[in-house]
Design a protein around this motif. Structure first.
Motif, mmCIF file in Angstrom:
data_model
loop_
_atom_site.group_PDB
_atom_site.id
_atom_site.type_symbol
_atom_site.label_atom_id
_atom_site.label_comp_id
_atom_site.label_asym_id
_atom_site.label_seq_id
_atom_site.Cartn_x
_atom_site.Cartn_y
_atom_site.Cartn_z
ATOM 1 N N PHE A 15 0.670 -1.373 0.072
ATOM 2 C CA PHE A 15 0.055 -0.029 0.005
ATOM 3 C C PHE A 15 0.776 1.171 0.082
ATOM 4 O O PHE A 15 1.965 1.198 0.693
ATOM 5 C CB PHE A 15 -0.887 0.022 1.217
ATOM 6 N N ALA A 27 1.732 -5.091 3.219
ATOM 7 C CA ALA A 27 0.853 -5.853 4.183
ATOM 8 C C ALA A 27 0.891 -7.384 3.990
ATOM 9 O O ALA A 27 0.828 -8.074 4.853
ATOM 10 C CB ALA A 27 -0.579 -5.330 3.766
ATOM 11 N N SER A 47 -2.336 -8.014 15.228
ATOM 12 C CA SER A 47 -2.696 -6.998 14.765
ATOM 13 C C SER A 47 -1.624 -6.255 13.471
ATOM 14 O O SER A 47 -0.691 -5.799 14.074
ATOM 15 C CB SER A 47 -3.262 -5.928 15.480
ATOM 16 N N GLY A 48 -2.332 -6.124 12.568
ATOM 17 C CA GLY A 48 -1.640 -5.427 11.622
ATOM 18 C C GLY A 48 -0.540 -6.388 10.835
ATOM 19 O O GLY A 48 0.336 -5.843 10.066
ATOM 20 N N SER A 49 -0.708 -7.581 11.070
ATOM 21 C CA SER A 49 0.251 -8.523 10.562
ATOM 22 C C SER A 49 -0.303 -9.029 9.036
ATOM 23 O O SER A 49 0.480 -9.829 8.322
ATOM 24 C CB SER A 49 0.329 -9.927 11.457
ATOM 25 N N GLY A 50 -1.306 -8.512 8.642
ATOM 26 C CA GLY A 50 -2.037 -8.693 7.027
ATOM 27 C C GLY A 50 -3.043 -9.659 7.100
ATOM 28 O O GLY A 50 -3.160 -10.213 5.919
ATOM 29 N N LYS A 51 -3.575 -10.142 8.179
ATOM 30 C CA LYS A 51 -4.784 -11.002 7.987
ATOM 31 C C LYS A 51 -5.846 -10.736 7.181
ATOM 32 O O LYS A 51 -6.283 -11.369 6.387
ATOM 33 C CB LYS A 51 -5.339 -11.413 9.434
ATOM 34 N N SER A 52 -6.371 -9.427 7.638
ATOM 35 C CA SER A 52 -7.628 -8.918 6.663
ATOM 36 C C SER A 52 -7.093 -8.638 5.089
ATOM 37 O O SER A 52 -7.721 -9.151 4.427
ATOM 38 C CB SER A 52 -8.087 -7.621 7.064
ATOM 39 N N THR A 53 -5.979 -8.519 4.885
ATOM 40 C CA THR A 53 -5.452 -8.244 3.556
ATOM 41 C C THR A 53 -5.553 -9.428 3.072
ATOM 42 O O THR A 53 -5.892 -9.633 1.716
ATOM 43 C CB THR A 53 -3.945 -7.437 3.586
HETATM 44 P P1 ADP Z 1 -4.684 -7.440 10.250
HETATM 45 O O1 ADP Z 1 -5.925 -7.533 9.799
HETATM 46 O O2 ADP Z 1 -3.711 -8.351 10.615
HETATM 47 O O3 ADP Z 1 -4.660 -6.394 11.614
HETATM 48 P P2 ADP Z 1 -4.348 -5.648 7.893
HETATM 49 O O4 ADP Z 1 -4.373 -6.782 6.764
HETATM 50 O O5 ADP Z 1 -5.529 -4.904 8.150
HETATM 51 O O6 ADP Z 1 -3.901 -6.401 9.296
HETATM 52 O O7 ADP Z 1 -3.201 -4.727 7.741
HETATM 53 C C1 ADP Z 1 -1.885 -5.054 7.253
HETATM 54 C C2 ADP Z 1 -1.192 -3.782 7.164
HETATM 55 O O8 ADP Z 1 -1.440 -3.072 6.152
HETATM 56 C C3 ADP Z 1 -1.034 -2.822 8.263
HETATM 57 O O9 ADP Z 1 -0.037 -2.107 8.611
HETATM 58 C C4 ADP Z 1 -1.911 -1.710 7.812
HETATM 59 O O10 ADP Z 1 -2.010 -0.597 8.386
HETATM 60 C C5 ADP Z 1 -1.712 -1.804 6.212
HETATM 61 N N1 ADP Z 1 -2.933 -1.590 5.491
HETATM 62 C C6 ADP Z 1 -3.935 -2.356 5.242
HETATM 63 N N2 ADP Z 1 -5.047 -1.739 4.508
HETATM 64 C C7 ADP Z 1 -4.363 -0.599 4.028
HETATM 65 C C8 ADP Z 1 -4.679 0.577 3.183
HETATM 66 N N3 ADP Z 1 -5.956 0.449 2.269
HETATM 67 N N4 ADP Z 1 -3.775 1.639 2.991
HETATM 68 C C9 ADP Z 1 -2.699 1.661 3.767
HETATM 69 N N5 ADP Z 1 -2.244 0.756 4.366
HETATM 70 C C10 ADP Z 1 -3.053 -0.474 4.857
#
Ligand code: ADP
Ligand code: MG
Length: 659
Positions: A15, A27, A47-53
């Motif tokens: 990102f 991510a 948190s922030g490890s990329g799970k949602s991504t």
């Molecule tokens: P998790 O779900 O494990 O908490 P995310 O997948 O949401 O983690 O996010 C992984 C990393 O990517 C984080 O550092 C987050 O800040 C970053 N990130 C996620 N989505 C975006 C985005 N749309 N723009 C910028 N950074 C993003």
């Protein structure tokens, strides 16, 4: 070659930092993994490890910046927005931590929603939605809205929605994050059963209990897979996705959606209907004024005699002007051969002296006419005060009978005397008075200027009508007409008609130079004025429609930004861009069409009062109805398209992230 259902190969997702394009956040970095049908996987990590991504990429809501991703063998990294939507529709079902249900819809409506994008018939999808709810233990909650359900029940409705289109893969982001332990166990039990039936279940969770119950754990840290305890396959079976028709959401469904939207957003809908109704109302009123002005102008023109052509001609011959030949035969020829001719009146006029007894008037206009009723020079019927008009029989027998104007009667016979049967002399020839004219009809209206004769009488009324042949053969010895009056049907084509008449006359008499006088200049001036009126009124109507349209656009844009999350949900379940566009267009088109209808009725009902209110000429025409309705519908489409397109262009992940 065995192909896993989902295959990630060296997938990264970066990102932009936002501030400067340089520093990018990774991510996901170089993730390679496979998931098969029937697996129950839990993705864990801080948190922030990329799970949602990871989940978004797996679900085709987002795309990797590098690496390859295949779903059932199909490389999806190259797909466009609509093909990704198809993939989501056919393969994936999403379950979110905060449920993301449509608040105004019932449990059944929510579960049914994904199938509206596959073209499944309404009755069938409603029946299936109820079946799914029963199967997941919510059979008694079918008609409840989200607000009437507990958190756990809402989450099970989301699972039902995920299952609606088959959901070979169910992706759940923190599905138990907001429910108590009892509910959590129910949800996990449900997911387990689904895995047993061959669905691939991928759950993201912080919760150790969830991780423990899953059959495979993938751990992420800083976007990388740090551990993966192997396959967690429950069964060899697999489920099929429901592949919908490509035709997708029909108009009727969109219109029904628009109607549902109106009912659940009464104020916004009322504002939309009202702003369009007012706009269309003013369109009808202004059309009425323009049409009234137009008809009024046409009426004035007719009274002015602008629909009249005088055919005549003189030539200079041996010291004097002589009339071109023009006879009754010419008049008949014009009537029969020229288009746009309403009527033709041959005019045989002479100034004569009239006497009765010792009284006399030197200059009266004697008109020998073929018609059998008195008419003014503008061809307006002129009622008799007394007696009758010469008949065709009188004409054929050359009867010496006359109808006289009132000033002649008053001067020669007396105001009160019965004139009928009296003998008068026209240039010494005796005629019997057969009728007396009433007042000139122009006296009652405007548009006729009255002139007086040398003897102080009203010129227009100092007239004697006699039969045509009596005039031609007995009184004057010639059928040479003074001129021929031609009255046209369509005044706007008078120039064309004049040219046709001139050509005909030149041909019949083998000469050039027949002249026609008309009131074309006055006509042009009047037409210009009424066109100007129409332009001004049209501009005013346009302005009020514009105002209505902008109000509609405002309401709709506000709706789009309020409903960004809903748009995200719809995209997640597989709505294509055009489905979203259609939905928002329908939501503006339905109320604006109603507004158009209301405005039309209002306009038709109230416009006639403008006559009384503004003393303006107003006329309604049937064509106002389609024009006004079209204005209303067009307003909805034109001003709805911007918000609708804006909605359809939203990025699904960003749309889902809004609160
Ligand atoms: P998790 O779900 O494990 O908490 P995310 O997948 O949401 O983690 O996010 C992984 C990393 O990517 C984080 O550092 C987050 O800040 C970053 N990130 C996620 N989505 C975006 C985005 N749309 N723009 C910028 N950074 C993003
Ligand atoms: Mg997350």
């Amino acid at each position: 070659m065995s192909t896993a259902l989902l295959q990630l190969e060296g997938v990264s997702r970066a990102f932009d930092d936002g501030d400067d394009g340089e520093a990018a956040i990774e991510a996901l970095a170089d993730v390679t993994l496979e998931v098969d049908a029937g697996e129950f996987v839990c993705v864990i990590g801080p948190s922030g490890s990329g799970k949602s991504t990871l989940l978004h990429i797996l679900g085709c809501l987002d795309q990797p910046t590098s690496g390859a991703y295949r779903v059932a063998g199909e490389d999806v990294t190259a797909l466009g927005a609509d093909d990704l939507a198809r993939r989501r529709r056919e393969t994936f079902g999403f379950v979110f931590q905060n449920y993301n249900l449509l608040e105004s819809a019932t449990a059944r409506d929510n579960v049914e929603m994904p199938a509206t994008y596959t073209g499944e018939p309404r009755r069938q999808r409603r029946r299936r939605a109820a079946e799914i709810l029963r199967a997941i233990g919510l059979g008694d909650r079918v008609d409840h809205r989200p607000a009437e359900l507990s958190g756990g029940e809402q989450q099970r409705v989301t699972i039902g929605r995920a299952l609606m289109n088959g959901a070979q893969v169910i992706l759940a982001d923190e599905p138990t994050g907001a429910v108590d332990t009892a509910q959590r166990d129910k949800i996990l039990g449900l997911l387990e059963r689904l895995a047993d039936r061959g669905h691939a279940i991928i759950v993201v969770s912080h919760d150790a209990a969830v991780a423990a119950r899953a059959r495979r754990r993938i751990e992420l840290a800083d976007g990388r897979v740090v551990s993966d305890d192997g396959t967690g396959k429950a069964s060899e079976g697999s489920v099929a996705g429901r592949v919908g028709q490509p035709g997708a959401m029909p108009w009727l469904a969109a219109v029904r959606g628009g109607w549902t939207w109106m009912r659940s957003h009464r104020l916004a809908a009322a504002l939309t209907v009202a702003s369009v109704a007012v706009g269309v109302w003013s369109v009808v009123a202004l059309l009425g004024l323009a049409e009234g002005a137009h008809r009024d102008a046409a009426g004035i023109l007719e009274r002015m005699g602008a629909n009249r052509l005088n055919v005549g001609g003189y030539e200079f011959s041996g010291q004097r002007f002589v009339l071109f030949p023009q006879t009754l035969a010419d008049a008949h020829a014009i009537a029969e051969q020229v288009a746009n001719v309403q009527s033709v009146v041959p005019v045989l006029n002479r100034r004569s002296a009239v006497n009765a007894g010792s009284q006399g008037i030197d200059d009266v206009m004697v008109r020998a006419v073929i018609h059998t009723e008195p008419r003014t020079t503008d061809n307006v019927l002129w009622p008799l005060e007394q007696g009758t008009f010469p008949t065709e029989g009188d004409n054929d027998s050359l009867a010496q009978v006359a109808v006289i104007g009132r000033p002649i009667r008053d001067r020669l016979i007396g105001t009160d005397a019965n004139a009928l049967g009296t003998t008068i002399f026209l240039d010494g020839t005796p005629f019997e008075v057969k009728g007396v004219l009433g007042p000139h009809p122009g006296r009652e209206g405007e548009g006729v200027a009255f002139a007086t004769t040398e003897s102080g009488l009203v010129w227009q009324e100092t007239v004697v009508f006699i039969p045509f042949r009596t005039g031609a053969e007995v009184l004057y010895g010639t059928d040479q007409l003074n001129f021929i009056q031609v009255f046209v049907d369509d005044v706007s084509r008078i120039d064309e008609t004049a040219a046709d008449v001139r050509d005909l006359m030149n041909r019949r008499h083998d000469r050039e130079g027949y002249t026609l006088t008309n009131r074309a200049e006055q006509l042009a001036a009047h037409m210009e004025l009424s066109n100007l009126h129409a332009t001004i009124l049209g501009a005013l109507a346009g302005v009020s429609l514009l105002a209505g349209g902008l109000a509609v656009m405002g309401v709709t844009l506000a709706a789009v930004s309020q409903r960004t999350r809903e748009i995200g949900i719809r995209m997640a379940v597989g709505a294509r861009r055009r489905d979203i566009t259609l939905q928002f267009l329908a939501e503006t088109a339905v109320p604006t069409t109603l507004g158009g209808g209301a405005g039309t009725l209002l306009g038709l009902a109230t416009t006639p009062f403008l006559v009384w209110l503004a003393d303006a000429p107003v006329a309604l025409a049937p064509w106002f109805v389609p024009v006004a309705l079209a204005c209303g519908i067009a307003t909805g489409l034109v001003f709805g398209i911007v918000p609708a397109r804006r909605a359809s262009r939203l990025d699904p992940v960003a749309a889902l992230a809004t609160t």
